[in-house]
Design a protein around this motif. Structure first.
Motif, PDB file in Angstrom:
ATOM      1  N   ASP A  25       0.817  -1.211   0.000  1.00 30.70           N
ATOM      2  CA  ASP A  25       0.000   0.000   0.000  1.00 30.70           C
ATOM      3  C   ASP A  25       0.853   1.265   0.000  1.00 30.70           C
ATOM      4  N   LEU A  26       2.054   1.176   0.567  1.00 27.88           N
ATOM      5  CA  LEU A  26       2.952   2.327   0.556  1.00 27.88           C
ATOM      6  C   LEU A  26       3.328   2.708  -0.875  1.00 27.88           C
ATOM      7  N   TYR A  27       3.577   1.687  -1.694  1.00 27.68           N
ATOM      8  CA  TYR A  27       3.921   1.957  -3.096  1.00 27.68           C
ATOM      9  C   TYR A  27       2.726   2.543  -3.842  1.00 27.68           C
ATOM     10  N   ALA A  28       1.544   2.035  -3.533  1.00 27.41           N
ATOM     11  CA  ALA A  28       0.335   2.576  -4.173  1.00 27.41           C
ATOM     12  C   ALA A  28       0.118   4.035  -3.765  1.00 27.41           C
ATOM     13  N   ALA A  29       0.311   4.333  -2.481  1.00 27.50           N
ATOM     14  CA  ALA A  29       0.147   5.706  -2.005  1.00 27.50           C
ATOM     15  C   ALA A  29       1.167   6.637  -2.658  1.00 27.50           C
ATOM     16  N   GLU A  30       2.402   6.172  -2.770  1.00 34.56           N
ATOM     17  CA  GLU A  30       3.433   6.983  -3.426  1.00 34.56           C
ATOM     18  C   GLU A  30       3.069   7.267  -4.877  1.00 34.56           C
ATOM     19  N   SER A  31       2.541   6.265  -5.545  1.00 34.53           N
ATOM     20  CA  SER A  31       2.144   6.441  -6.939  1.00 34.53           C
ATOM     21  C   SER A  31       1.043   7.487  -7.077  1.00 34.53           C
ATOM     22  N   ILE A  32       0.069   7.460  -6.174  1.00 29.32           N
ATOM     23  CA  ILE A  32      -1.028   8.438  -6.208  1.00 29.32           C
ATOM     24  C   ILE A  32      -0.495   9.843  -5.963  1.00 29.32           C
ATOM     25  N   ILE A  33       0.390   9.991  -4.987  1.00 31.30           N
ATOM     26  CA  ILE A  33       0.942  11.305  -4.662  1.00 31.30           C
ATOM     27  C   ILE A  33       1.760  11.848  -5.828  1.00 31.30           C
ATOM     28  N   LYS A  34       2.592  11.006  -6.429  1.00 32.07           N
ATOM     29  CA  LYS A  34       3.378  11.444  -7.584  1.00 32.07           C
ATOM     30  C   LYS A  34       2.469  11.913  -8.719  1.00 32.07           C
ATOM     31  N   GLU A  35       1.417  11.147  -8.957  1.00 34.98           N
ATOM     32  CA  GLU A  35       0.504  11.516 -10.040  1.00 34.98           C
ATOM     33  C   GLU A  35      -0.156  12.863  -9.770  1.00 34.98           C
ATOM     34  N   ARG A  36      -0.548  13.096  -8.529  1.00 39.35           N
ATOM     35  CA  ARG A  36      -1.245  14.342  -8.179  1.00 39.35           C
ATOM     36  C   ARG A  36      -0.361  15.570  -8.336  1.00 39.35           C
ATOM     37  N   ILE A  37       0.920  15.447  -8.003  1.00 41.02           N
ATOM     38  CA  ILE A  37       1.783  16.626  -8.049  1.00 41.02           C
ATOM     39  C   ILE A  37       2.529  16.742  -9.374  1.00 41.02           C
ATOM     40  N   SER A  38       2.215  15.854 -10.324  1.00 43.88           N
ATOM     41  CA  SER A  38       2.902  15.882 -11.619  1.00 43.88           C
ATOM     42  C   SER A  38       1.973  16.258 -12.758  1.00 43.88           C
ATOM     43  N   GLN A  39       0.824  16.848 -12.437  1.00 45.61           N
ATOM     44  CA  GLN A  39      -0.143  17.173 -13.475  1.00 45.61           C
ATOM     45  C   GLN A  39       0.196  18.440 -14.246  1.00 45.61           C
ATOM     46  N   GLN A  40       0.902  19.367 -13.605  1.00 46.79           N
ATOM     47  CA  GLN A  40       1.203  20.621 -14.283  1.00 46.79           C
ATOM     48  C   GLN A  40       2.671  20.976 -14.143  1.00 46.79           C
ATOM     49  N   ILE A  41       3.161  21.708 -15.161  1.00 43.30           N
ATOM     50  CA  ILE A  41       4.537  22.187 -15.122  1.00 43.30           C
ATOM     51  C   ILE A  41       4.557  23.667 -15.467  1.00 43.30           C
ATOM     52  N   CYS A  42       5.618  24.331 -15.052  1.00 43.37           N
ATOM     53  CA  CYS A  42       5.857  25.723 -15.405  1.00 43.37           C
ATOM     54  C   CYS A  42       7.121  25.792 -16.252  1.00 43.37           C
ATOM     55  N   MET A  43       7.022  26.385 -17.427  1.00 43.19           N
ATOM     56  CA  MET A  43       8.186  26.603 -18.282  1.00 43.19           C
ATOM     57  C   MET A  43       8.649  28.043 -18.131  1.00 43.19           C
ATOM     58  N   VAL A  44       9.921  28.213 -17.866  1.00 43.38           N
ATOM     59  CA  VAL A  44      10.519  29.536 -17.750  1.00 43.38           C
ATOM     60  C   VAL A  44      11.468  29.702 -18.929  1.00 43.38           C
ATOM     61  N   MET A  45      11.173  30.662 -19.816  1.00 41.53           N
ATOM     62  CA  MET A  45      12.043  30.852 -20.972  1.00 41.53           C
ATOM     63  C   MET A  45      11.991  32.291 -21.452  1.00 41.53           C
ATOM     64  N   ASP A  46      13.102  32.742 -22.025  1.00 43.94           N
ATOM     65  CA  ASP A  46      13.227  34.095 -22.545  1.00 43.94           C
ATOM     66  C   ASP A  46      12.893  34.057 -24.035  1.00 43.94           C
ATOM     67  N   THR A  47      11.713  34.520 -24.396  1.00 43.79           N
ATOM     68  CA  THR A  47      11.272  34.430 -25.790  1.00 43.79           C
ATOM     69  C   THR A  47      12.111  35.287 -26.726  1.00 43.79           C
ATOM     70  N   LYS A  48      12.754  36.345 -26.208  1.00 44.96           N
ATOM     71  CA  LYS A  48      13.581  37.201 -27.065  1.00 44.96           C
ATOM     72  C   LYS A  48      14.797  36.453 -27.593  1.00 44.96           C
ATOM     73  N   GLU A  49      15.309  35.516 -26.793  1.00 35.61           N
ATOM     74  CA  GLU A  49      16.483  34.750 -27.203  1.00 35.61           C
ATOM     75  C   GLU A  49      16.103  33.569 -28.105  1.00 35.61           C
ATOM     76  N   ASP A  50      14.835  33.221 -28.124  1.00 33.89           N
ATOM     77  CA  ASP A  50      14.409  32.012 -28.832  1.00 33.89           C
ATOM     78  C   ASP A  50      14.038  32.348 -30.277  1.00 33.89           C
ATOM     79  N   GLU A  51      15.027  32.749 -31.060  1.00 41.61           N
ATOM     80  CA  GLU A  51      14.777  33.139 -32.440  1.00 41.61           C
ATOM     81  C   GLU A  51      14.305  31.968 -33.289  1.00 41.61           C
ATOM     82  N   GLU A  52      14.761  30.761 -32.960  1.00 43.54           N
ATOM     83  CA  GLU A  52      14.383  29.578 -33.725  1.00 43.54           C
ATOM     84  C   GLU A  52      13.075  28.958 -33.217  1.00 43.54           C
ATOM     85  N   LEU A  53      12.504  29.536 -32.155  1.00 46.04           N
ATOM     86  CA  LEU A  53      11.249  29.053 -31.566  1.00 46.04           C
ATOM     87  C   LEU A  53      11.325  27.608 -31.083  1.00 46.04           C
TER      88      LEU A  53
END
Length: 453
Positions: free
Chosen positions: A271-299
């Motif tokens: 059950d510990l492994y199952a609980a860990e899997s649930i917690i990982k899934e919950r906190i891995s739903q969103q990400i934040c990308m930090v990037m400088d668009t002025k430097e990204d000429e090639e997109l």
């Protein structure tokens, strides 16, 4: 009894009590004010509520030397997740935890390290019912050393059921106020049979007519306290069902509330492994990308963003140098995003990544969950000799070693360009897969590694 640390309630969303970040966005302030008003209105409608958590078990069925409530999940004790689930409910005034004398200092350390609030500790009894009775005594005003006020309704919940949601808690509390007692139930998974004395089948219960009793349960405080005061030694020693005590001694028929599948109890090692899997899934739903668009000429950064949208439910982007988007990043941190991708185009230094790490360390975001930071470098393979690039990029090991102490998991990802269109697409797709794997697995063994897509 050990009184809990003073302070206001935690945010309604899961997450640590963040320090005030300078220059906070006005929209964030408005959102927090609106949430505070909503919480105040809810507190006005809900009766005075406290919670009791019996946490004196030895974890015998789990087969490990550490009591299961203290077993680590992502390097954090299981009971801390349960406390977090109750703390984020603004209308629960006090949380009383019953722990054995030998684990009292351990529990105090958990409260301090993870900044838990509204927690009081009492010494557990030798059985579950005796531990609950100790918690109820701490809330009763008839006890000479009581430092807590008596609630109208008390919730009883297991310390090893970390995924309880506010809506279920509210349902059992509301039902308890009306009926005197209430408890969550779930359909039976297996049929219950009764064996005879010689080990043969005696009778079988019709599964459709019966339900499994789960937690949380809630009671008018006077009802459950009276039941425990009248309770026989046999019930205190061998009983497990609190609803039955209210029925047996106070003639209160509990209202049964349908619970969610997440109310299961961590009982066995698997059950510990199952609980860990649930917690990982919950906190891995969103990400934040930090990037400088002025430097990204090639997109290339935006093309990676499109690939990542296939891997995650939510991808937020803060454009421009970190020095100009600090308010956006602070808002994302306040929303408890635990995954960051810092995109560097053309450069191989870690200046932008270092700025991001400084903001994260200041926020204390990583107190409750490990925060994953992936420093992505798009490098023109013709501009700088390969050996010099790699020498500079290997600085990531030193950065990773430092921030790992703060529960921040830093890895690097290297993607070359220009390439022909098909090769670049393949590299971006592979890079997105690597990022998704690093975030969803949260493997501390890969900290400080520089991966190549």
């Amino acid at each position: 009894m050990e009184p809990g640390p003073p302070g206001c309630s935690r945010p309604a969303e899961p997450g640590p009590r963040l320090r005030r970040l300078c220059g906070a966005d006005q929209e964030a302030s408005v959102a927090l004010l609106s949430r505070a008003r909503a919480e105040a209105e809810l507190q006005r409608c809900v009766p005075a509520v406290a919670a009791v958590l019996p946490a004196g078990g030895s974890g015998e069925r789990m087969g490990v030397p550490t009591p299961k409530q203290f077993c680590p999940i992502l390097d954090r004790p299981l009971i801390s997740y349960t406390l977090q689930a109750l703390e984020r409910v603004c209308w629960i005034k006090d949380i009383v935890v019953a722990v054995t004398r030998e684990n009292m200092e351990t529990m105090k350390g958990i409260i301090q390290r993870y900044q838990h609030q509204r927690i009081s500790l009492v010494e557990a009894g030798v059985t579950r019912h005796r531990s609950i009775f100790s918690g109820l005594k701490a809330l009763a005003q008839d006890q000479p050393d009581s430092q807590l006020s008596k609630p109208e309704v008390v919730i009883i919940h297991d310390a090893v059921r970390p995924f309880v949601e506010e809506d279920v808690l509210l349902k059992v509390v509301t039902a308890a106020k009306e009926h005197g007692a209430a408890g969550a139930i779930r359909p039976l998974v297996s049929t219950v049979i009764c064996p005879s004395a010689d080990g043969c089948l005696d009778q079988s219960l019709e599964r459709a007519r019966h339900r499994a009793s789960e937690m949380p349960q809630a009671f008018l405080f006077d009802v459950i306290y009276e039941a425990y005061q009248q309770c026989s030694d046999y019930d205190l020693e061998f009983g497990t069902e609190c609803l039955h005590l209210a029925l047996k001694y106070c003639h209160i028929k509990a209202k049964l509330v349908e619970g969610s599948p997440d109310l299961w109890k961590v009982t066995y090692k698997r059950d510990l492994y199952a609980a860990e899997s649930i917690i990982k899934e919950r906190i891995s739903q969103q990400i934040c990308m930090v990037m400088d668009t002025k430097e990204d000429e090639e997109l290339v950064g935006h093309r990676l963003e499109e690939m990542l949208k296939n891997e995650f439910s939510h991808v937020k982007v803060t454009s421009g140098a970190l020095g100009h988007t600090g308010r956006d990043l602070q808002q994302i941190i306040l929303e408890q995003c635990y995954n960051f991708v810092c995109v560097n185009v053309g450069a191989y230094e870690f200046e932008e990544t270092q700025k991001l790490l400084d903001v994260l360390k200041e926020s204390d975001l990583s107190i409750l969950y490990p925060v994953v930071v992936i420093s992505v470098h798009f490098l023109d393979c013709k501009s700088v000799p390969f050996g010099q690039k790699m020498e500079n990029l290997m600085q990531i090991r030193e950065f990773a070693k430092e921030v790992k102490k703060r529960n921040i998991l830093l890895c690097g990802l290297l993607i070359y360009y220009p390439q022909d269109e098909q090769k670049l697409q393949d590299s971006l797709r592979q890079g997105a897969t690597i990022i998704a794997t690093l975030i969803k697995e949260r493997n501390s063994g890969l900290v400080g590694q520089l991966l190549v897509a």
